[in-house]
Design an enzyme around this catalytic site. Structure first.
Site, PDB file in Angstrom:
ATOM      1  N   HIS A 114       1.129  -0.622  -0.404  1.00  0.00           N
ATOM      2  CA  HIS A 114       0.092  -0.239   0.084  1.00  0.00           C
ATOM      3  C   HIS A 114       1.047   1.413  -0.326  1.00  0.00           C
ATOM      4  O   HIS A 114       0.782   2.493  -0.213  1.00  0.00           O
ATOM      5  CB  HIS A 114      -0.961   0.493   1.432  1.00  0.00           C
ATOM      6  CG  HIS A 114      -1.610  -1.025   1.396  1.00  0.00           C
ATOM      7  ND1 HIS A 114      -1.520  -1.639   2.118  1.00  0.00           N
ATOM      8  CD2 HIS A 114      -2.822  -1.806   0.526  1.00  0.00           C
ATOM      9  CE1 HIS A 114      -2.576  -2.729   2.051  1.00  0.00           C
ATOM     10  NE2 HIS A 114      -3.283  -2.950   1.529  1.00  0.00           N
ATOM     11  N   ASP A 121      34.243 -31.351  13.869  1.00  0.00           N
ATOM     12  CA  ASP A 121      34.684 -32.678  13.217  1.00  0.00           C
ATOM     13  C   ASP A 121      35.471 -33.095  12.355  1.00  0.00           C
ATOM     14  O   ASP A 121      34.739 -32.709  11.219  1.00  0.00           O
ATOM     15  CB  ASP A 121      33.342 -32.829  12.773  1.00  0.00           C
ATOM     16  CG  ASP A 121      33.173 -34.691  13.055  1.00  0.00           C
ATOM     17  OD1 ASP A 121      33.461 -35.113  12.809  1.00  0.00           O
ATOM     18  OD2 ASP A 121      31.525 -35.061  12.788  1.00  0.00           O
ATOM     19  N   HIS A 139      36.024 -36.390  10.398  1.00  0.00           N
ATOM     20  CA  HIS A 139      34.100 -37.348   9.291  1.00  0.00           C
ATOM     21  C   HIS A 139      35.910 -36.407   7.960  1.00  0.00           C
ATOM     22  O   HIS A 139      35.847 -37.554   6.948  1.00  0.00           O
ATOM     23  CB  HIS A 139      33.641 -36.738   9.359  1.00  0.00           C
ATOM     24  CG  HIS A 139      33.263 -35.251   8.618  1.00  0.00           C
ATOM     25  ND1 HIS A 139      33.903 -33.955   9.571  1.00  0.00           N
ATOM     26  CD2 HIS A 139      32.886 -34.631   7.386  1.00  0.00           C
ATOM     27  CE1 HIS A 139      33.899 -33.122   8.371  1.00  0.00           C
ATOM     28  NE2 HIS A 139      33.443 -33.008   7.442  1.00  0.00           N
ATOM     29  N   HIS A 164      35.426 -36.969   2.821  1.00  0.00           N
ATOM     30  CA  HIS A 164      36.123 -35.532   1.914  1.00  0.00           C
ATOM     31  C   HIS A 164      37.277 -36.605   0.923  1.00  0.00           C
ATOM     32  O   HIS A 164      37.913 -35.995   0.420  1.00  0.00           O
ATOM     33  CB  HIS A 164      36.293 -34.939   2.215  1.00  0.00           C
ATOM     34  CG  HIS A 164      35.572 -33.735   3.198  1.00  0.00           C
ATOM     35  ND1 HIS A 164      33.737 -33.797   2.354  1.00  0.00           N
ATOM     36  CD2 HIS A 164      35.562 -33.341   4.789  1.00  0.00           C
ATOM     37  CE1 HIS A 164      33.532 -32.518   3.307  1.00  0.00           C
ATOM     38  NE2 HIS A 164      34.075 -32.367   4.696  1.00  0.00           N
ATOM     39  N   ASP A 183      29.460 -32.951   2.819  1.00  0.00           N
ATOM     40  CA  ASP A 183      28.703 -33.319   3.764  1.00  0.00           C
ATOM     41  C   ASP A 183      27.207 -32.629   3.743  1.00  0.00           C
ATOM     42  O   ASP A 183      26.777 -32.898   4.206  1.00  0.00           O
ATOM     43  CB  ASP A 183      29.381 -31.435   4.793  1.00  0.00           C
ATOM     44  CG  ASP A 183      30.445 -31.635   5.234  1.00  0.00           C
ATOM     45  OD1 ASP A 183      31.090 -32.663   5.252  1.00  0.00           O
ATOM     46  OD2 ASP A 183      31.497 -30.153   4.698  1.00  0.00           O
TER      47      ASP A 183
END
Ligand code: FES
Ligand SMILES: [Fe+2]
Length: 462
Positions: A118, A220, A223, A228, A375
């Site tokens: 408006h 982490d 991992h 990876h 990931d």
């Protein structure tokens, strides 16, 4: 904790859940339901996202008066604006008439924000400056001052990184970052010039709970050689040379956790560990190191400057330093996030090195980055696989080296040996439970006063 009733979206009530039932810090486990429970998520919106300091933008993205940047805090849309006097203000990005967004652009420069429904028009300072047909249609008079954009309770910058907080009782930003700030200064102060973000942020959607990437980035390292390995081989990253003996990460690193759940893991001297090789980057670190030592002393210069870091600032901001990515995990419900990714550079880097570092960060952790894709698959699976009737009743463990962590004579926070461990994850969930259980910041303060008691063993240093 007694059950507390909260209003829900439909005029009913929801029961506040006791987060300590979901997280067992002493034994290192979490209920799988923390990744999908919609009741907990509602509680998080109030007690985590509307209570904690959240990253908004970097000052370098809004250098001039009228520069703006739009983002989210939890699921609330937020508008950040550089003011005429150089300060930064932020508002809920919602029109006070009927709740339309007042700014749909990601960023830019504007003299005013005019709602496209408006036509109410707001100044960059949030005041309602103009209302179409104000005198003709608001017959009894209209008080524009009563309809300014709703400002955030607090906005502050730490070394150029701008954060906002919806809770006026939250401690100042520097106190909220606490001992983590001492570490962040390793690159946010560095040689004195500091760091900045290269944007605009890349954006993508992941069908995962927001806590999974935060706990992954906070420490982490475990991992990396599994998740990876293929990407790292394909990119020719430096760490590819030590695969088969990742215990080296253990020998040259440490994990840190701090009072408000922030933490990180660092591998000393291993900065561009995951990057495609950039010889100039390593040389740059060595040139800079004496300057950093002069600014910050030898501990940060030798152990953390030029290290590889994976870290998170509670609740939903994560970063890698060395691979130079900076991320916010915006929640869009219990099972979905919007990932925003900037590249992180030091201001003193030569322009060509900045370009190479940004290129390396994008190839690894940009939206289409190789490691980002690795990931993302795990993060989605860890959320979606816990929705099942049977699986959701189970628990996950984060009990690696439970005895790890102590006060260190030269470094703040709680320090654990080795870059591979779950100390920082446990610290993240410790604070998550505290902040979720507390009714206000007074209770958070009381609940975290002796936060380090379990780790108070004296230290001899390493
Ligand atoms: S909703 Fe913004 S002017 Fe009506
Ligand atoms: Fe990863």
């Amino acid at each position: 904790m007694p059950a507390v009733l909260l209003p829900d979206h439909h005029g009913g009530t929801i029961v506040m859940l006791n987060p300590h039932d979901y997280v067992d810090i002493e034994n290192g486990s979490q209920a799988k339901s923390i990744f999908w429970d919609s009741g907990l998520y509602e509680q998080e919106l109030e007690r985590v996202f509307a209570r904690c300091w959240l990253f908004l933008t970097h000052e370098s993205a809004i250098p001039n008066a009228g520069d703006f940047f739009t983002t989210f805090m939890g699921q609330d849309a937020v508008l950040v604006v550089r003011q005429d006097d150089g300060s930064v203000k932020a508002f809920l990005n919602y029109c006070q008439h009927r709740g339309n967004k007042v700014c749909f652009a990601d960023s830019g420069n504007a003299k005013a924000f005019t709602c496209n429904y408006h036509g109410w028009s707001y100044g960059g300072d949030g005041r309602l400056a103009a209302v179409p047909l104000e005198h003709e249609v608001y017959l009894g008079g209209f008080d524009r001052t009563a309809h300014a954009l709703e400002p955030l309770a607090q906005v502050e910058s730490y070394r150029g990184f701008v954060f906002g907080c919806m809770d006026p009782d939250a401690p100042p930003l520097a106190e909220y970052l606490g001992e983590m700030g001492w570490y962040l200064d390793s690159f946010m102060v560095g040689d004195g010039q500091g760091a900045e973000l290269v944007g605009p942020p890349m954006k993508s959607i992941l069908r995962c709970n927001w806590k999974i990437p935060t706990e992954n980035f906070i420490g982490d390292g475990y991992h990396i050689p599994w998740t990876h390995v293929s990407s790292i081989m394909a990119l020719g990253s430096e760490i590819a040379t030590i695969f088969g003996d990742t215990t080296q990460l253990q020998k040259v690193g440490m994990q840190i956790t701090t009072r408000h759940g922030h933490g990180f893991a660092a591998a000393h001297g291993a900065g561009p560990l995951l990057m495609p090789s950039i010889p100039e980057y390593k040389a740059y670190f060595e040139t800079q190191r004496p300057k950093v030592a002069e600014m910050l002393g030898p501990v940060r210069a030798e152990k953390f400057y030029g290290a590889h870091w994976d870290g998170s600032i509670f609740p939903n901001c994560s970063f890698l330093y060395g691979t130079n990515t900076w991320k916010v995990w915006h929640p869009r419900g219990p099972n979905e996030i919007e990932v925003w990714t900037w590249s992180l550079v030091e201001k003193s880097m030569p322009a060509e090195l900045k370009r190479q570092v940004v290129d390396g960060a994008i190839r690894t952790f940009g939206t289409a980055g190789l490691l980002e894709s690795d990931d993302g698959e795990n993060m989605e699976s860890c959320t979606q696989s816990n929705v099942g009737w049977k699986a959701r009743r189970g628990r996950m463990v984060s009990n690696m080296a439970l005895s790890e962590g102590r006060r260190h004579p030269d470094m703040p926070g709680i320090v654990g040996d080795g870059a591979l461990g779950e100390l920082a994850q446990r610290g993240f969930y410790r604070f998550w439970a505290e902040v979720m259980a507390a009714r206000d910041w007074d209770e958070v303060r009381a609940g975290t006063q002796d936060w380090d008691a379990p780790w108070q063993r004296s230290a001899t240093g390493r």
